[in-house]
Structure formats: structure tokens, C-alpha cells
Design an enzyme around this catalytic site. Structure first.
Site, PDB file in Angstrom:
ATOM      1  N   GLU A 280       6.295   3.345  15.606  1.00 25.87           N
ATOM      2  CA  GLU A 280       6.086   4.802  15.545  1.00 25.87           C
ATOM      3  C   GLU A 280       5.704   5.044  14.021  1.00 25.87           C
ATOM      4  OE1 GLU A 280       5.487   6.598  18.390  1.00 25.87           O
ATOM      5  OE2 GLU A 280       5.903   4.895  19.767  1.00 25.87           O
TER       6      GLU A 280
ATOM      7  N   ILE B   6      -2.265   3.379   5.574  1.00 27.83           N
ATOM      8  CA  ILE B   6      -1.371   2.368   5.809  1.00 27.83           C
ATOM      9  C   ILE B   6      -1.309   1.585   4.444  1.00 27.83           C
ATOM     10  CG2 ILE B   6      -0.957   0.068   7.118  1.00 27.83           C
ATOM     11  CD1 ILE B   6      -0.214   2.690   8.700  1.00 27.83           C
TER      12      ILE B   6
ATOM     13  N   HIS C 278       8.566   7.178 -11.047  1.00 21.80           N
ATOM     14  CA  HIS C 278       8.882   6.035 -10.698  1.00 21.80           C
ATOM     15  C   HIS C 278      10.449   5.888 -10.741  1.00 21.80           C
ATOM     16  CE1 HIS C 278       4.970   5.111  -9.910  1.00 21.80           C
ATOM     17  NE2 HIS C 278       4.676   4.776 -11.181  1.00 21.80           N
TER      18      HIS C 278
ATOM     19  N   LEU D   2      23.164  -4.186   6.529  1.00 24.53           N
ATOM     20  CA  LEU D   2      21.875  -3.932   6.552  1.00 24.53           C
ATOM     21  C   LEU D   2      20.900  -5.112   5.873  1.00 24.53           C
ATOM     22  CD1 LEU D   2      19.359  -1.713   6.452  1.00 24.53           C
ATOM     23  CD2 LEU D   2      20.045  -1.210   4.247  1.00 24.53           C
TER      24      LEU D   2
ATOM     25  N   ARG E  93      -3.465  -0.275 -11.836  1.00 27.27           N
ATOM     26  CA  ARG E  93      -3.074   0.866 -12.532  1.00 27.27           C
ATOM     27  C   ARG E  93      -3.076   0.479 -13.930  1.00 27.27           C
ATOM     28  NH1 ARG E  93       1.239   4.107  -8.693  1.00 27.27           N
ATOM     29  NH2 ARG E  93      -0.092   4.109  -6.920  1.00 27.27           N
TER      30      ARG E  93
ATOM     31  N   THR F 223      -0.237  -5.378  -3.898  1.00 32.63           N
ATOM     32  CA  THR F 223      -1.205  -6.145  -4.499  1.00 32.63           C
ATOM     33  C   THR F 223      -2.311  -5.570  -5.350  1.00 32.63           C
ATOM     34  OG1 THR F 223      -2.306  -6.511  -2.495  1.00 32.63           O
ATOM     35  CG2 THR F 223      -0.692  -8.229  -3.084  1.00 32.63           C
TER      36      THR F 223
ATOM     37  N   ASP G   3       5.731   7.092  -1.378  1.00 32.25           N
ATOM     38  CA  ASP G   3       4.644   7.452  -2.134  1.00 32.25           C
ATOM     39  C   ASP G   3       4.892   8.840  -2.771  1.00 32.25           C
ATOM     40  OD1 ASP G   3       2.023   7.091  -3.302  1.00 32.25           O
ATOM     41  OD2 ASP G   3       1.022   7.742  -1.227  1.00 32.25           O
TER      42      ASP G   3
END
Ligand code: IPE
Ligand code: IPE
Ligand code: MG
Length: 233
Positions: free
Chosen positions: A200, A188, A29, A123, A63, A58, A12
Site C-alpha cells: 500500500e 518510486i 541531510h 525491529l 549529485r 545508485t 525525500d
């Protein structure tokens, strides 16, 4: 240092980063995509097994048309770059969310990325796009009801937590150990509501485009000081 098995990130602050520099939001962005590329590489290097990043919610369709289309263009471009980064770093890419809402070429790009990298053993990078936890859970309930209707599921008593989880987008991957949110918001925002039950949480004021290896290490250091509990003593 104990490296978390699974790190989830709410990236964010791209817009605020651009505003601070008097740049258009789209440039924020773009810088955010670069930070994401680096983070994928850094997690691979540190031996993190799963990295799940919230790229587009979603709710983000609300925007402006300009911003949404700038984000779609960035997906197109970075999907190709990700193919290279994933191959170079032995990264397996997965997507969660409802990709059916995207343009055809984006869906094909996503499918190609997932298919090409599926046998990589390093990963696992999970990209959440057009993802919302409420949407994920609603789709899961719908799929489960369809399986009940068709007779594939018959015993309602069998529907416990581990059975239900099989219907979530994230199955069969483990839950996040550490959830990082950048740019200071204590929310969240409809991310992984089921999966973060015992993760955590680490919030940093750093704006996402400035998130680098040092910031990742700060988050992991903070995680190492936590005493994990799961409700028992
Ligand atoms: C996060 O940055 C990227 C997406 C949600 C797509 P924002 O665009 O939310 O940046 P801020 O919150 O306006 O600073
Ligand atoms: C969360 O960021 C969604 C993503 C990172 C994709 P937002 O900027 O959309 O969330 P809110 O609006 O601050 O809750
Ligand atoms: Mg935001």
C-alpha cells in the site's frame, strides 16, 4: 490499530527543507539523519517488525561532489550512533544495496553494525545504501547465471518467483506492507521494484526532516483504512 509488519520509506525532501530555512543542503541531510534515528526508535516502540529505508540510491552518485561527500561523512557519523540506538532498542540492522562502491572504512562500519546487532530480536532495520532496484535485480540475474554455469543450478524449469527471490538483497525478509514517501513526489525512484508489487502506498507532503511520530501514526492510520487486495476478489 493494525501495525504493518513491514514499513518501507523513501525519505525525500532534505534539500527542500534546508532551502526553506536558507541552510546548505548538507544541513538538510543532517536533520534527515536525526529524523531517521527517531523513526527507527518509533517503529521499534510501535512493534513494527521490519523497516526498510532508502538512504542513498545508485543514481545519487550523480549529485555534486560536495553533496556526495557530505552524505558519506554523515554515514560515518550516524553509523556509530546507530550502533548505540540499535543496542538500546533491540534493533537488528541489515544493509541492502551494493556496498562495494563505498570507501573501506564505511564498508567496515556497515559490517560491524550488522555483525554486532545480528542477534537482536526486535525491529529489523534495513538500510538501503547505494541501492537501486534495477541494480539489485541485475546482480541477482548475474549470480543466478553464475550458479547455472557452475552447475549449482541445473534445472531451468525450477526458476520460479520464489526461487528467483533468493537472489535478491532482501531475501529472506517479507515484502513491505506499507510504502511511505515524503515530500509529495509521486515516484518510486528505483526502490524495491520487485518487493512492492502489492504494498500500500502512502505519500505525504511533509519533508523528511519533519517526519515524526505523529506523521508515522498518520501513515499507519491511512494504512488501516485500506482494503488490501492481492489480485483476487
Ligand atoms: C533525500 O533528500 C535524501 C537523499 C536522496 C540522499 P533530497 O536530497 O533528495 O531532498 P530534495 O528532494 O532535494 O528536497
Ligand atoms: C530517492 O530520492 C532516493 C533516496 C531517498 C535515497 P531522490 O530525491 O534521489 O529521488 P528523485 O530524484 O526525486 O526521483
Ligand atoms: Mg529528492
Amino acid at each position: 490499530m493494525n501495525i504493518p509488519n513491514h514499513i518501507a520509506i523513501i525519505l525525500d525532501g532534505n534539500g527542500r527543507w534546508a532551502k526553506k530555512k536558507n541552510l546548505p543542503r548538507a544541513m538538510g541531510h543532517k536533520a534527515g539523519c536525526e529524523a531517521l534515528e527517531k523513526t527507527v526508535e518509533n517503529c521499534a516502540r510501535l512493534g513494527v517488525k521490519y523497516l526498510t529505508v532508502y538512504g542513498f540510491s545508485t543514481e545519487n552518485w550523480k549529485r555534486s561532489k560536495e553533496e556526495v561527500s557530505a552524505l558519506m561523512q554523515l554515514f560515518r557519523f550516524y553509523m556509530k550512533r546507530l550502533l548505540k540506538i540499535a543496542s538500546e532498542n533491540n534493533v537488528r540492522v541489515k544493509m541492502i544495496g551494493d556496498k562495494s562502491k563505498f570507501d573501506k572504512d564505511i564498508i567496515e562500519g556497515v559490517d560491524k553494525l550488522v555483525e554486532t546487532t545480528k542477534n537482536n530480536t526486535g525491529l529489523t532495520f534495513v538500510f538501503a545504501i547505494n541501492y537501486g532496484a534495477r541494480d539489485e535485480i541485475t546482480r541477482a540475474v548475474r549470480d543466478l547465471l553464475n550458479d547455472y554455469k557452475s552447475g549449482k543450478v541445473s534445472d531451468i524449469e525450477n526458476v520460479d518467483e520464489s526461487f528467483f527471490e533468493k537472489y535478491l538483497d532482501t531475501y529472506p525478509d517479507p515484502d513491505p506492507d506499507l510504502l511511505i514517501r515524503t515530500s509529495g513526489e509521486l515516484r518510486i525512484s528505483n526502490y524495491l521494484l520487485w518487493q512492492i508489487a502489492y504494498s500500500e502506498i502512502y505519500v505525504t507532503d511533509v519533508l523528511w526532516p519533519d517526519f515524526d511520530m505523529a506523521e508515522l501514526e498518520n501513515a499507519i492510520t491511512a494504512y488501516n483504512k485500506r482494503e488490501r487486495r492481492f489480485g483476487g476478489r
